[in-house]
Design a protein around this motif. Structure first.
Motif, PDB file in Angstrom:
ATOM      1  N   LYS A   1      -4.091  -7.051   1.198  1.00 19.11           N
ATOM      2  CA  LYS A   1      -3.871  -5.954   0.261  1.00 19.11           C
ATOM      3  C   LYS A   1      -5.205  -5.305  -0.071  1.00 19.11           C
ATOM      4  O   LYS A   1      -6.210  -5.985  -0.273  1.00 19.11           O
ATOM      5  N   HIS A   2      -5.217  -3.980  -0.109  1.00 22.55           N
ATOM      6  CA  HIS A   2      -6.425  -3.233  -0.439  1.00 22.55           C
ATOM      7  C   HIS A   2      -6.634  -3.257  -1.956  1.00 22.55           C
ATOM      8  O   HIS A   2      -5.756  -2.854  -2.713  1.00 22.55           O
ATOM      9  N   GLU A   3      -7.759  -3.774  -2.376  1.00 21.14           N
ATOM     10  CA  GLU A   3      -8.072  -3.788  -3.804  1.00 21.14           C
ATOM     11  C   GLU A   3      -8.759  -2.471  -4.162  1.00 21.14           C
ATOM     12  O   GLU A   3      -9.731  -2.073  -3.524  1.00 21.14           O
TER      13      GLU A   3
ATOM     14  N   TYR B   1       1.481  -1.165  -0.775  1.00 18.09           N
ATOM     15  CA  TYR B   1       1.459  -2.428  -0.051  1.00 18.09           C
ATOM     16  C   TYR B   1       2.761  -3.150  -0.340  1.00 18.09           C
ATOM     17  O   TYR B   1       3.105  -3.385  -1.501  1.00 18.09           O
TER      18      TYR B   1
ATOM     19  N   HIS C   1       0.862  -2.335   4.916  1.00 19.99           N
ATOM     20  CA  HIS C   1       0.653  -1.060   4.227  1.00 19.99           C
ATOM     21  C   HIS C   1       1.757  -0.107   4.667  1.00 19.99           C
ATOM     22  O   HIS C   1       2.026   0.035   5.849  1.00 19.99           O
TER      23      HIS C   1
ATOM     24  N   GLU D   1      -1.374   2.225  -3.522  1.00 17.12           N
ATOM     25  CA  GLU D   1      -2.752   2.445  -3.086  1.00 17.12           C
ATOM     26  C   GLU D   1      -3.178   3.887  -3.296  1.00 17.12           C
ATOM     27  O   GLU D   1      -4.330   4.150  -3.604  1.00 17.12           O
TER      28      GLU D   1
END
Length: 136
Positions: free
Chosen positions: A67-69, A96, A101, A131
């Motif tokens: 997961k993109h923080e 996410y 994604h 996101e």
């Protein structure tokens, strides 16, 4: 009347030679045994035109992407964008979900500040999973 009596001599000789060949094969290799069912069915298995594709696809099924923080600045921009959204606004949401994604486009059907969830079309998305949001 014997059935071989009606056959011509060449046909009789041919049949004797076939029977002799069968007897020789049995003497040399033993009687023929039918294969077990599972082995016989193997000849009907599907043909794999792309070697390794099935393994690659199976591996992809279970691969999860991290997961993109969001940075503090991205989180602030996202928060401002969410607060400006109204029911019926068309948006493209990158989020996410289920280990990957994803992107969904549609109208905002619901925005729940208290439960930190929004609905785009018929899909509920938690604010923590979003996101980016792009108004359309």
């Amino acid at each position: 009347m014997h059935e071989n009596a009606a056959l011509d001599p060449f046909e009789q000789a041919y049949r004797r030679s076939v029977l002799r060949d069968i007897e020789q094969r049995i003497a040399l290799h033993g009687e023929h045994q039918a294969r077990p069912h599972a082995d016989r069915a193997r000849q009907f298995m599907p043909f794999a035109a792309l070697k390794g594709y099935e393994d690659m696809a199976r591996g992809r099924e279970f691969t999860t992407l991290p997961k993109h923080e969001l940075t503090a600045e991205e989180a602030r921009i996202l928060s401002d964008t969410v607060s400006e959204l109204r029911k019926g606004d068309f948006v493209r949401v990158a989020y996410y979900g289920k280990g990957e994604h994803r992107v969904v486009e549609g109208a905002v059907a619901y925005k729940g500040e208290a439960i930190k969830t929004m609905r785009v079309g018929s899909l509920d998305i938690a604010f923590d999973d979003i996101e980016s949001i792009e108004p359309l």
